[in-house]
Design an enzyme around this catalytic site. Structure first.
Site, short mmCIF file in Angstrom:
data_model
loop_
_atom_site.label_atom_id
_atom_site.label_comp_id
_atom_site.label_asym_id
_atom_site.label_seq_id
_atom_site.Cartn_x
_atom_site.Cartn_y
_atom_site.Cartn_z
N LYS A 21 -1.81 -1.90 -5.64
CA LYS A 21 -2.82 -2.36 -6.69
C LYS A 21 -2.60 -1.22 -7.88
O LYS A 21 -2.94 -1.61 -8.82
CB LYS A 21 -4.15 -2.43 -6.14
CG LYS A 21 -4.27 -3.81 -5.24
CD LYS A 21 -5.81 -3.75 -4.89
CE LYS A 21 -6.41 -2.59 -4.29
NZ LYS A 21 -7.69 -3.20 -3.83
N TYR A 56 -14.57 -5.37 10.44
CA TYR A 56 -13.48 -4.36 10.61
C TYR A 56 -12.42 -4.49 11.56
O TYR A 56 -11.38 -4.40 11.37
CB TYR A 56 -14.04 -2.86 10.16
CG TYR A 56 -12.84 -1.85 10.18
CD1 TYR A 56 -11.97 -1.91 9.27
CD2 TYR A 56 -12.81 -1.03 11.14
CE1 TYR A 56 -11.20 -0.78 9.40
CE2 TYR A 56 -11.79 0.11 11.35
CZ TYR A 56 -10.90 0.05 10.13
OH TYR A 56 -10.12 0.89 10.25
N GLY A 98 0.56 -1.40 0.04
CA GLY A 98 0.09 -0.01 -0.05
C GLY A 98 0.95 1.33 0.15
O GLY A 98 0.63 2.36 0.80
N ALA A 99 1.85 1.16 -0.75
CA ALA A 99 2.93 2.36 -0.67
C ALA A 99 2.52 3.44 -1.90
O ALA A 99 3.39 4.20 -1.82
CB ALA A 99 4.52 1.88 -0.70
N ARG A 112 0.26 5.53 -2.12
CA ARG A 112 -0.29 6.91 -1.34
C ARG A 112 -0.27 6.94 0.06
O ARG A 112 0.07 5.90 0.64
CB ARG A 112 -1.58 7.11 -2.00
CG ARG A 112 -2.46 6.16 -1.61
CD ARG A 112 -4.02 6.65 -2.18
NE ARG A 112 -3.96 6.35 -3.63
CZ ARG A 112 -4.42 5.49 -4.43
NH1 ARG A 112 -4.91 4.17 -3.80
NH2 ARG A 112 -4.55 5.38 -5.51
N GLY A 113 -0.71 7.89 0.63
CA GLY A 113 -0.74 8.04 2.12
C GLY A 113 0.32 7.52 3.16
O GLY A 113 1.49 8.12 2.61
#
Length: 401
Positions: free
Chosen positions: A42, A152, A17-18, A20-21
Site C-alpha cells: 500500500k 485476529y 507487503g514487501a 518493509r519488514g
C-alpha cells in the site's frame, strides 16, 4: 546465515507487503540470486511513522542484483491485485512464487489469502517449480489463543487453513506451505505494538528471509508444511543463530500461537532477566494508594495538548477493577482534550478493562500494553487502531510517573 546459491535466478516472486519488514527481507534475499520481485504493498508515499515505500524497496532490490516492479496494492482490493498480477506477467513473463505476507496489525478479521492466490495460480501452474508461502502459524486450537483476540486469531488461522486446503488441491503442481517465526521478529509493526525497547528480545527479519529461501529451493513435493524458521534452517546446517539476534545473548521473546501460552511469556522473560522490557516490577502495597488513579490522571491532564488530540482523535473509557475500581475517561478527540473520573462526555471509541494496579503500571511504563493484552490483563473493545495510539501518550508520561 544461509548462503545464496543462485537457485532463484530469473524467478519471479510476487510478495504482498514487501515495502518493509519480513516481506522486503524475503525480496532482498531472492534478489541476490538475480530474481525478479513484485513489490505489492500500500505504501507509495512515505508514512509518518513507518519506514519505506514500494519505491525505496524497489531501489534496494535492484541495488543487490534483482529486478523490481513496485505496485500499489491494498490486498482487500481485487482490482488492484489483478492489475498488479497483469503487470508482473507483462514485465517478467510469469510468476513462480507467491508470498502472502501482508496482513492487518489492528487485530481485525480480514483474510485476503484466497483472493490473492486465485489470481496468481494460473501463472504459477506454468512455472517449473511454483511455490505459495503464507506467513501464518501452525494451527493450535488451545482456547487460550482465542479468548482475548478471536478475530485476529481467525485471520491468521484462515491463512493457515488455506495452506491445508490448497496443498491438497494443488498436490503435485504447486507447493503450498506456511512459515512462522519461533521468536518475535524486529519490524516496525512489532515496535509499534510492543514499544521501541522490544527489539532487544527479537531476531532480525533475515532469519525469515533465509527460511523462506530454503523453502523455495525445495521441489513442489515439499508441500502442506507448517514450518518454523529455525527448524528449517537447522535442517540446512545452520548452527549459529546468534547472527540473527538483534542483541546476541539477550533472552528472546517467543512468538504467539506456538506451545508457549501468553500467561507464561512474562514469567519466562522474568526468569531470563528480561526486566528492562517486559517485566512488570512488583509494587509495594503503599505505592498504590487511594489517590493513585487520580494522581495518574492529573499527570495525563498535564501532558495533554492540541497536537496529541489532533494526531489521536479518539475517546477512551477505562473500566477499572480491583482495589480502586471505577470508571475513568480520556478524551483525545475534542478541543484540547480532557481526562477525569466518570463516563466520557461523548461515546467512547475504545473501552479498556483492567485491574487498577495494572493500569498504573501500564501508564508508568512498567507493563507493556501488548503483553497486558495478550496475557489477558487488558481487555479492549472498539477501535484497535486507536488503542495502539495510546502508546504515544504513555511514552510522554513514562518520565512523569
Amino acid at each position: 546465515m544461509l548462503q545464496n546459491t543462485g537457485k532463484l535466478a530469473g524467478c519471479t516472486l510476487f510478495i504482498t507487503g514487501a515495502s518493509r519488514g519480513i516481506g522486503k527481507a524475503i525480496g532482498l534475499k531472492a534478489a541476490r540470486d538475480g530474481a525478479n520481485v513484485v513489490i505489492a504493498a500500500k505504501t507509495a508515499d512515505p508514512h509518518p511513522k513507518l519506514p519505506g515505500t514500494i519505491y525505496t524497496a524497489a531501489a534496494e532490490i535492484e541495488a543487490v542484483g534483482g529486478r523490481a516492479l513496485p505496485c500499489i496494492v491494498d490486498v482487500r482490493d481485487e482490482k488492484q491485485i489483478n492489475d498488479a498480477v497483469e503487470q508482473a506477467v507483462e514485465k517478467f513473463g510469469g510468476i513462480d512464487i507467491l508470498v502472502n505476507n501482508a496482513s492487518a496489525i489492528n487485530l481485525t478479521g480480514t483474510v485476503g489469502t484466497p483472493m490473492k492466490s486465485k489470481l496468481c495460480i494460473p501463472h504459477l501452474l506454468k512455472s517449473k517449480n511454483p511455490h505459495i508461502l503464507n506467513l501464518s502459524p501452525p494451527l493450535n486450537l488451545n482456547p487460550i489463543w482465542f479468548k482475548n483476540h478471536t478475530a485476529y486469531t481467525m485471520a491468521k488461522y484462515g491463512m493457515s487453513m488455506c495452506v491445508l486446503g490448497m496443498a491438497e488441491e494443488f498436490k503435485g503442481s504447486i507447493a503450498v506451505n506456511a512459515l512462522w517465526p519461533r521468536t518475535a521478529i524486529q519490524t516496525a509493526a512489532m515496535e509499534m505494538l510492543g514499544g521501541a525497547g522490544v527489539g532487544k528480545q527479537c531476531r532480525k527479519v533475515e532469519i525469515m528471509a533465509d527460511a523462506a529461501y530454503a523453502i523455495f529451493k525445495k521441489p513442489a513435493s515439499f508441500t502442506g508444511q507448517f514450518a518454523i524458521d529455525d527448524d528449517i534452517l537447522k535442517k540446512e546446517g545452520i548452527k549459529d543463530f546468534d547472527v540473527y539476534a538483534v542483541e546476541p545473548g539477550h533472552p528472546l521473546l517467543p512468538d504467539f500461537f506456538l506451545d508457549e501460552q501468553p500467561e507464561e511469556l512474562v514469567k519466562r522473560m522474568e526468569e531470563h532477566g528480561a526486566s528492562p522490557i517486559f517485566k512488570s516490577r512488583k509494587t509495594s502495597p503503599d505505592s498504590v494508594t487511594a489517590g493513585a488513579i487520580a494522581d495518574t490522571f492529573n499527570v495525563i491532564r498535564g501532558v495533554l495538548n492540541p497536537d496529541i488530540v489532533k494526531s489521536t482523535q479518539g475517546v477512551y473509557r477505562f473500566d477499572l477493577s480491583g482495589e480502586h475500581a471505577g470508571v475513568w475517561y480520556l478524551d483525545l478527540k475534542n478541543d484540547a482534550g480532557s481526562a477525569g473520573r466518570g463516563e466520557p462526555p461523548v461515546k467512547a471509541d475504545v473501552v479498556m478493562t483492567m485491574d487498577s494496579a495494572d493500569f498504573i503500571k501500564m501508564f508508568s511504563g512498567k507493563l507493556k500494553p501488548t503483553m497486558a493484552f495478550m496475557s489477558g490483563k487488558l481487555k479492549i473493545k472498539g477501535d484497535m487502531g486507536l488503542a495502539i495510539k495510546m502508546e504515544k501518550m504513555m511514552a510522554l508520561m513514562k518520565s512523569k510517573l
